[in-house]
Design an enzyme around this catalytic site. Sequence first.
Site, short mmCIF file in Angstrom:
data_model
loop_
_atom_site.label_atom_id
_atom_site.label_comp_id
_atom_site.label_asym_id
_atom_site.label_seq_id
_atom_site.Cartn_x
_atom_site.Cartn_y
_atom_site.Cartn_z
N HIS A 172 0.75 -1.02 0.10
CA HIS A 172 -0.01 -0.08 0.06
C HIS A 172 0.93 1.35 -0.09
CE1 HIS A 172 -3.18 2.62 0.41
NE2 HIS A 172 -4.08 1.97 1.33
N GLY A 173 1.13 1.68 -1.17
CA GLY A 173 1.71 3.12 -1.17
C GLY A 173 0.81 4.33 -1.64
N TYR A 177 -0.84 7.44 2.99
CA TYR A 177 -0.17 6.61 4.22
C TYR A 177 1.41 6.70 4.27
CZ TYR A 177 -4.99 5.32 4.90
OH TYR A 177 -6.20 5.40 5.23
#
Length: 362
Positions: A172-173, A177
């Site tokens: 999850h890039g 975040y």
Amino acid sequence: MSPLFDPIQLGGISSPNRILMAPLTRARASREAVPTPVMAEYYAQRAKAGLIISEATGISRIGLGWPYAPGLWSDAQVEGWKPVVGAVHKAGGRIVAQLWHMGRLVHPSVGQGQPVSASATTAPSYAHTYEGKQDYVEARTLTYDEIKLTLDDYARAARNAIRAGFDGVQIHGANGYLIDQFLRDGTNLRTDDYGGPIANRLRFMREVVEAVTAEIGTNRTGIRLSPIGEAQGCNDSDNHALFTAAAAELERLGVPWLELREPGPDSTFRATDEAPVSPKIRQVYSGKLVLNSDYDGHSAQSRLAEGIADAISFGRPFIANPDLVDRIQGGHGLNGWDVATFYTQGREGYTDYPLLREQEAA
């Protein structure tokens, strides 16, 4: 037949169609971030997706700030995921774990400590906690040693995902975040090798990819980015240049599939007027490109026909339509979703949405 129903190879994963289930936080795990039995039913119901990308899953306690979200750092969590993944496989599906570190978007009451980020910044708005909405607090800048430990956390979570039976992982890039906080100059104020010019700001993303692929192999690794305007207070002065360079780096690393969240001005979630970056990314990235945000069957088919996207991931439509693939293929109408039950802990609004065959038989 629509190209949506053609098979596609996503690294080592053979997908029978190009309708992917996007990662969707649903808050049905325990307070210890252990998956619960109802999650097995939920994911198995949606196993006709070409590939399920799991809800965002924490790589460490300090990196997980969403109440009742699952993790992948403990043996108990691995054991909790096994029946979930097993149920998907039994139903004929494929599923990868999305690896998540929320960075500055973790509230101390959930992450059990001051949040960390690329730099000492504070997110806008408020955090969801077990005690209700609370203001975010200032994050602490990660040191070199702590960055190394965070990379180790990513590698451990990837290893645990394979132990749990997942077919691979998605890093999850996106969406403001931790990786996004390193990528964008609005949140990355560092002056060392991780900050400043784009090449430096790509370093953390690159090292995460290298840590994960060294653990489980490039063929089982994908990544999600959000090359858009502001996301949870995270933005860049030149998103097009940044994310085109990021895609070129992923090409060099050999990452086989990349999912992009690209909302438009009328998006149901974090709308933006910024022009899509995907056409530029397509020029530098030869892997499979998955686009996401507000698609229906017709618009998804159109994007595939244009030649930029190789697959489309659907989010909220999959919440309300477990049989979304069948509905799109048959041109049937869709159930509407109930926002009030997105993050509750019960079966309502989770496993009780009706299938098309049930509605036709009623």
